[in-house]
Design a protein around this motif. Sequence first.
Motif, PDB file in Angstrom:
ATOM      1  N   ARG A  47      -6.071   4.342   3.020  1.00 25.33           N
ATOM      2  CA  ARG A  47      -4.641   4.617   3.106  1.00 25.33           C
ATOM      3  C   ARG A  47      -4.150   4.390   4.534  1.00 25.33           C
ATOM      4  O   ARG A  47      -4.634   5.006   5.471  1.00 25.33           O
ATOM      5  CB  ARG A  47      -4.338   6.058   2.712  1.00 25.33           C
ATOM      6  CG  ARG A  47      -2.867   6.311   2.640  1.00 25.33           C
ATOM      7  CD  ARG A  47      -2.566   7.762   2.337  1.00 25.33           C
ATOM      8  NE  ARG A  47      -1.151   7.969   2.287  1.00 25.33           N
ATOM      9  CZ  ARG A  47      -0.351   7.989   3.355  1.00 25.33           C
ATOM     10  NH1 ARG A  47      -0.832   7.825   4.549  1.00 25.33           N
ATOM     11  NH2 ARG A  47       0.940   8.182   3.230  1.00 25.33           N
ATOM     12  N   ILE A  48      -3.185   3.490   4.676  1.00 19.68           N
ATOM     13  CA  ILE A  48      -2.585   3.235   5.982  1.00 19.68           C
ATOM     14  C   ILE A  48      -1.664   4.418   6.282  1.00 19.68           C
ATOM     15  O   ILE A  48      -0.675   4.632   5.575  1.00 19.68           O
ATOM     16  CB  ILE A  48      -1.791   1.916   5.989  1.00 19.68           C
ATOM     17  CG1 ILE A  48      -2.667   0.761   5.485  1.00 19.68           C
ATOM     18  CG2 ILE A  48      -1.270   1.622   7.391  1.00 19.68           C
ATOM     19  CD1 ILE A  48      -1.902  -0.527   5.230  1.00 19.68           C
ATOM     20  N   PRO A  49      -1.970   5.211   7.312  1.00 13.53           N
ATOM     21  CA  PRO A  49      -1.282   6.493   7.490  1.00 13.53           C
ATOM     22  C   PRO A  49       0.206   6.430   7.829  1.00 13.53           C
ATOM     23  O   PRO A  49       0.922   7.393   7.572  1.00 13.53           O
ATOM     24  CB  PRO A  49      -2.054   7.159   8.635  1.00 13.53           C
ATOM     25  CG  PRO A  49      -2.770   6.065   9.323  1.00 13.53           C
ATOM     26  CD  PRO A  49      -3.010   4.993   8.319  1.00 13.53           C
ATOM     27  N   ALA A  54       2.994   5.323  -3.124  1.00 17.54           N
ATOM     28  CA  ALA A  54       3.928   5.176  -4.237  1.00 17.54           C
ATOM     29  C   ALA A  54       4.248   6.552  -4.813  1.00 17.54           C
ATOM     30  O   ALA A  54       3.350   7.332  -5.093  1.00 17.54           O
ATOM     31  CB  ALA A  54       3.325   4.275  -5.311  1.00 17.54           C
ATOM     32  N   PRO A  55       5.529   6.864  -4.966  1.00 23.00           N
ATOM     33  CA  PRO A  55       5.899   8.173  -5.497  1.00 23.00           C
ATOM     34  C   PRO A  55       5.618   8.253  -6.998  1.00 23.00           C
ATOM     35  O   PRO A  55       5.596   7.235  -7.689  1.00 23.00           O
ATOM     36  CB  PRO A  55       7.408   8.247  -5.214  1.00 23.00           C
ATOM     37  CG  PRO A  55       7.845   6.822  -5.215  1.00 23.00           C
ATOM     38  CD  PRO A  55       6.687   6.031  -4.676  1.00 23.00           C
ATOM     39  N   GLU A  56       5.402   9.455  -7.496  1.00 25.12           N
ATOM     40  CA  GLU A  56       5.194   9.633  -8.941  1.00 25.12           C
ATOM     41  C   GLU A  56       6.478   9.347  -9.711  1.00 25.12           C
ATOM     42  O   GLU A  56       6.453   8.700 -10.743  1.00 25.12           O
ATOM     43  CB  GLU A  56       4.696  11.058  -9.226  1.00 25.12           C
ATOM     44  CG  GLU A  56       3.292  11.320  -8.714  1.00 25.12           C
ATOM     45  CD  GLU A  56       2.253  10.383  -9.311  1.00 25.12           C
ATOM     46  OE1 GLU A  56       2.290  10.133 -10.539  1.00 25.12           O
ATOM     47  OE2 GLU A  56       1.408   9.885  -8.542  1.00 25.12           O
ATOM     48  N   TYR A  66       8.236  -2.152  -2.665  1.00 25.92           N
ATOM     49  CA  TYR A  66       7.246  -1.844  -1.632  1.00 25.92           C
ATOM     50  C   TYR A  66       5.826  -1.891  -2.178  1.00 25.92           C
ATOM     51  O   TYR A  66       5.595  -1.712  -3.365  1.00 25.92           O
ATOM     52  CB  TYR A  66       7.483  -0.431  -1.068  1.00 25.92           C
ATOM     53  CG  TYR A  66       8.838  -0.221  -0.468  1.00 25.92           C
ATOM     54  CD1 TYR A  66       9.177  -0.812   0.744  1.00 25.92           C
ATOM     55  CD2 TYR A  66       9.780   0.582  -1.097  1.00 25.92           C
ATOM     56  CE1 TYR A  66      10.429  -0.603   1.307  1.00 25.92           C
ATOM     57  CE2 TYR A  66      11.032   0.791  -0.541  1.00 25.92           C
ATOM     58  CZ  TYR A  66      11.352   0.197   0.659  1.00 25.92           C
ATOM     59  OH  TYR A  66      12.583   0.388   1.215  1.00 25.92           O
ATOM     60  N   LYS A  67       4.891  -2.077  -1.256  1.00 31.17           N
ATOM     61  CA  LYS A  67       3.466  -2.011  -1.590  1.00 31.17           C
ATOM     62  C   LYS A  67       2.981  -0.597  -1.267  1.00 31.17           C
ATOM     63  O   LYS A  67       3.396   0.005  -0.284  1.00 31.17           O
ATOM     64  CB  LYS A  67       2.685  -3.042  -0.773  1.00 31.17           C
ATOM     65  CG  LYS A  67       1.195  -3.062  -1.076  1.00 31.17           C
ATOM     66  CD  LYS A  67       0.545  -4.277  -0.439  1.00 31.17           C
ATOM     67  CE  LYS A  67      -0.941  -4.318  -0.631  1.00 31.17           C
ATOM     68  NZ  LYS A  67      -1.384  -4.339  -1.992  1.00 31.17           N
ATOM     69  N   ASP A  68       2.097  -0.081  -2.098  1.00 31.66           N
ATOM     70  CA  ASP A  68       1.522   1.240  -1.888  1.00 31.66           C
ATOM     71  C   ASP A  68       0.674   1.251  -0.619  1.00 31.66           C
ATOM     72  O   ASP A  68       0.058   0.249  -0.252  1.00 31.66           O
ATOM     73  CB  ASP A  68       0.654   1.614  -3.093  1.00 31.66           C
ATOM     74  CG  ASP A  68       0.173   3.042  -3.031  1.00 31.66           C
ATOM     75  OD1 ASP A  68       1.004   3.956  -2.967  1.00 31.66           O
ATOM     76  OD2 ASP A  68      -1.057   3.240  -3.040  1.00 31.66           O
ATOM     77  N   LYS A 103       6.518   5.824   6.304  1.00 27.99           N
ATOM     78  CA  LYS A 103       6.361   7.185   5.776  1.00 27.99           C
ATOM     79  C   LYS A 103       7.435   8.135   6.303  1.00 27.99           C
ATOM     80  O   LYS A 103       7.851   9.061   5.619  1.00 27.99           O
ATOM     81  CB  LYS A 103       4.970   7.697   6.146  1.00 27.99           C
ATOM     82  CG  LYS A 103       4.640   9.060   5.663  1.00 27.99           C
ATOM     83  CD  LYS A 103       3.214   9.423   6.065  1.00 27.99           C
ATOM     84  CE  LYS A 103       2.850  10.818   5.630  1.00 27.99           C
ATOM     85  NZ  LYS A 103       1.486  11.149   6.035  1.00 27.99           N
ATOM     86  N   TYR A 104       7.895   7.924   7.505  1.00 34.15           N
ATOM     87  CA  TYR A 104       8.750   8.889   8.183  1.00 34.15           C
ATOM     88  C   TYR A 104      10.246   8.627   8.063  1.00 34.15           C
ATOM     89  O   TYR A 104      11.046   9.468   8.432  1.00 34.15           O
ATOM     90  CB  TYR A 104       8.347   8.965   9.661  1.00 34.15           C
ATOM     91  CG  TYR A 104       6.858   9.167   9.802  1.00 34.15           C
ATOM     92  CD1 TYR A 104       6.288  10.403   9.556  1.00 34.15           C
ATOM     93  CD2 TYR A 104       6.018   8.104  10.118  1.00 34.15           C
ATOM     94  CE1 TYR A 104       4.914  10.594   9.646  1.00 34.15           C
ATOM     95  CE2 TYR A 104       4.646   8.287  10.216  1.00 34.15           C
ATOM     96  CZ  TYR A 104       4.096   9.537   9.975  1.00 34.15           C
ATOM     97  OH  TYR A 104       2.750   9.714  10.050  1.00 34.15           O
ATOM     98  N   ILE A 105      10.648   7.432   7.584  1.00 35.55           N
ATOM     99  CA  ILE A 105      12.069   7.097   7.472  1.00 35.55           C
ATOM    100  C   ILE A 105      12.316   6.462   6.103  1.00 35.55           C
ATOM    101  O   ILE A 105      11.879   5.332   5.849  1.00 35.55           O
ATOM    102  CB  ILE A 105      12.519   6.131   8.596  1.00 35.55           C
ATOM    103  CG1 ILE A 105      12.216   6.722   9.974  1.00 35.55           C
ATOM    104  CG2 ILE A 105      14.004   5.799   8.443  1.00 35.55           C
ATOM    105  CD1 ILE A 105      12.462   5.773  11.128  1.00 35.55           C
TER     106      ILE A 105
END
Length: 167
Positions: A47-49, A54-56, A66-68, A103-105
Amino acid sequence: KYIGNSIVSKQENARLGNWRYQLDSIYYNIEYNSLDEDKLFLNGKIRIPIFREAPEKDKEKWLEKYKDAWVGFNLNTEYNKNTGRIDIAGFADDISGSMFELKYIDGLGLMVNHESMIEVVYDNFQKRMIARGEFSGRSVYTIEKLDATIPLLRYEGLKINHDASGL
């Protein structure tokens, strides 16, 4: 000969440095009481941090854009008889041309180009395996309510887990 499957799951929170991973399979062959060609092969996902998983909820729609953050990797280790050390070579699947969501934006995508890569290495300073990445490409910001996509900036050489230890 040994082939194992589903060795380490995502739920176990296993890490290579600060990067989570899952180990899907392991392979090695023992002949005459020694490891055949002194090699051990592992593969799974890492997992690239800085990127979002991908959201459920609405997963299929999200994956259209997007790519997971979980990407496949292969790792092999080999005992080097000349140096007396274990050589490790680990690389993730090709991610070039993929759009990841930061992840942050929310809505900020990073389109990575062919110069981007992820690798797994042994850090001699820390005495452990770590994952690290270097990314180049363009960022794209999507504002859902306006149904607009705004190209923001270009980035090059964004390094993750590269430090002063000589790696």
